[in-house]
Scaffold this active site. Structure first.
Site, PDB file in Angstrom:
ATOM      1  N   ILE A 158      -5.602   6.495   9.126  1.00 50.92           N
ATOM      2  CA  ILE A 158      -4.549   7.386   9.620  1.00 50.92           C
ATOM      3  C   ILE A 158      -5.086   8.771   9.953  1.00 50.92           C
ATOM      4  CG2 ILE A 158      -2.455   8.614   8.907  1.00 50.92           C
ATOM      5  CD1 ILE A 158      -1.667   6.039   7.395  1.00 50.92           C
ATOM      6  N   THR A 159      -5.884   9.334   9.047  1.00 48.83           N
ATOM      7  CA  THR A 159      -6.360  10.706   9.252  1.00 48.83           C
ATOM      8  C   THR A 159      -7.344  10.836  10.405  1.00 48.83           C
ATOM      9  OG1 THR A 159      -8.022  10.319   7.529  1.00 48.83           O
ATOM     10  CG2 THR A 159      -5.975  11.395   6.861  1.00 48.83           C
ATOM     11  N   HIS A 169       0.840  -1.202   0.000  1.00 46.53           N
ATOM     12  CA  HIS A 169       0.000   0.000   0.000  1.00 46.53           C
ATOM     13  C   HIS A 169       0.874   1.249   0.000  1.00 46.53           C
ATOM     14  CE1 HIS A 169      -3.957  -1.974   1.629  1.00 46.53           C
ATOM     15  NE2 HIS A 169      -3.635  -2.347   0.403  1.00 46.53           N
ATOM     16  N   ASP A 201      -5.067  -7.531   5.350  1.00 43.67           N
ATOM     17  CA  ASP A 201      -3.664  -7.269   5.019  1.00 43.67           C
ATOM     18  C   ASP A 201      -2.826  -8.527   5.197  1.00 43.67           C
ATOM     19  OD1 ASP A 201      -4.043  -4.603   4.395  1.00 43.67           O
ATOM     20  OD2 ASP A 201      -3.385  -3.853   6.350  1.00 43.67           O
TER      21      ASP A 201
END
Length: 454
Positions: free
Chosen positions: A360-361, A53, A157
């Site tokens: 993440i954000t 990614h 993942d």
């Protein structure tokens, strides 16, 4: 009135750097130092985001200017509790912000989970990402079956990385030792299982869709467990996510099966009940029970089956680990805090504050709040500590050498230079190798008559 003073942020992952960015944006005169126990910044962006990614990892680009021209200093290879303690940092800096994430794995709580071949996702993901903490993990992956417990993106993942062909892994930063093990011990059956149904799975559509794009692996879904629509009583936002996921899963069912060597079995309504051993301390299987969902509650059915696997990876959530000098809220799995406040002048942000959630954000909200707490604490006060200068004196007196941002840039350049064609980098997976590189660079510069300063 301008705000001045010094802030120490412990942890250089997204939460800490979002906080640093917000502080410098609102109060440019405040001195901000970001500490990390590793010589490398960016936390889980480097050590947790899947190696394939690379677009997601580009978030690093928005943080780089903080260090290169934004007035934020990076001090890597500094371990709080070993090189310096939290009491000293609070004396040196006007504000301390804890941004260390949640590095511990939640336990399954079933018999056999201590057998060789059972790994938490923090360790397993860290291993294939080249995180120094797990460089020597050497997981047992005898094949042909692997069980991945969890119905979130981390589980996908892990399954996807195990199913990648060498060609698919070529353009990633998958750690070389991990790539070698995966290539040497290929698996044929990967079981991704969760206690709830497909409508309740926490996958994002993008991650789920990737499972159908693998070159040599096919996702296998049990059609009778796949509803047409989300439950009517589902909250609207969750229903939108579920609707997209169900569309993708129905697409997997409807398309022709391919003759490929790897099958990814997505098993819903399955709860692990015991990890089975081979009599020699190794994993030989996983006992799972079929479940049913009634009024939102997971209920047992008494129907069990055994999966023949030699490896079990648990992806059931993370929790904060004890941080030297700070209380831990065991129930919530976070550093004890009230809305991000440990006590005045000491704050916590990100996963260490509220537990692992979101992308993440999603850390921006708590980062802004922590920045607000910090600036409110500094407002109208006179700086009392010596800040970074004092910290450097303490570290030097104790024989510790911190890694500055320029040092990290040298490590970064070396990783990129030693990568094979097409790969973004080949990571150093041992801290000692990173420090040896920097020492060699220092010797070359000094031999050339260049004065070296940190």
């Amino acid at each position: 009135m301008s705000v001045t003073g010094s802030v120490c942020i412990i942890g250089s992952g997204p939460a800490g750097l979002y906080c640093a960015d917000e502080i410098k944006r609102l109060a440019p005169e405040v001195a901000v130092d970001v500490l990390d126990r590793l010589p490398t910044p960016y936390g889980l962006v480097r050590g947790g985001v899947a190696p394939d990614h690379q677009k997601t990892k580009q978030v690093i680009r928005q943080f780089e200017p903080l260090f290169s021209k934004g007035g934020v200093r990076f001090l890597g290879n500094v371990t709080v509790g070993r090189d310096v303690d939290i009491t000293e940092l609070r004396r040196l800096y006007d504000v301390v912000v804890i941004a260390v994430g949640a590095a511990g794995d939640r336990k399954l709580g079933v018999k056999g989970e201590d057998l060789a071949g059972v790994y938490g996702s923090a360790a397993f993901v860290g291993w294939y990402n080249g995180h120094p903490d797990f460089a020597d993990l050497a997981p047992r992956i005898p094949g042909p079956g692997v069980a991945v417990i969890g119905n979130g993106n981390v589980a996908l993942d892990v399954a996807r990385i195990l199913a990648l062909t060498p060609e698919e892994a070529h353009d990633t930063d998958l750690a070389r030792p991990a790539a070698s093990v995966i290539e040497r011990h290929p698996v044929t059956d990967i079981y991704v299982l969760g206690r709830r149904g497909p409508a309740q799975a926490a996958f994002t559509a993008a991650e789920l869709r990737e499972m159908g794009e693998l070159a040599q692996a096919d996702p296998i879904i049990e059609p009778h467990l796949l509803p047409e629509h989300p439950p009517e009583d589902m909250e609207p936002r969750a229903a939108r996510v579920a609707r997209r996921n169900l569309e993708i899963l129905h697409g997997f069912v409807q398309r022709p099966r391919r003759d490929v060597p790897v099958r990814v079995h997505m098993l819903f309504h399955r709860a692990p009940r015991a990890v089975l051993g081979d009599g020699h301390g190794n994993v030989a299987g996983l006992l799972v029970e079929h479940t049913k969902l009634v009024n939102g509650q997971v209920l047992s059915t008494g129907v069990t089956e055994s999966l023949k696997v030699g490896t079990v990876v648990t992806c059931i959530g993370y929790k904060a680990v004890p941080f030297p000098g700070l209380p831990l809220d065991e129930r919530r799995g976070v550093i004890a805090n009230t809305d991000g406040v440990v006590e005045p002048g000491l704050y916590v942000v990100g996963w260490a504050r509220h537990g692992p959630r979101g992308v993440i954000t999603a850390n921006r909200a708590s980062a802004r709040e922590a920045a607000g707490h910090a600036l409110e604490h500094l407002s109208g006060k006179t700086a009392h500590g010596s800040g970074g200068a004092g910290l450097e004196k303490i570290l030097a007196a104790r024989g510790y050498r911190h890694v500055c941002y320029d040092d990290w840039c040298r490590i970064d350049a070396a990783e990129r230079a030693r990568a094979h064609d097409g790969a973004p980098r080949e990571k150093f997976i041992h801290v000692s190798d990173m420090l040896a590189l920097l020492e060699e660079n220092r010797r070359h510069l000094e031999a050339a008559g260049v004065k070296v300063t940190d």
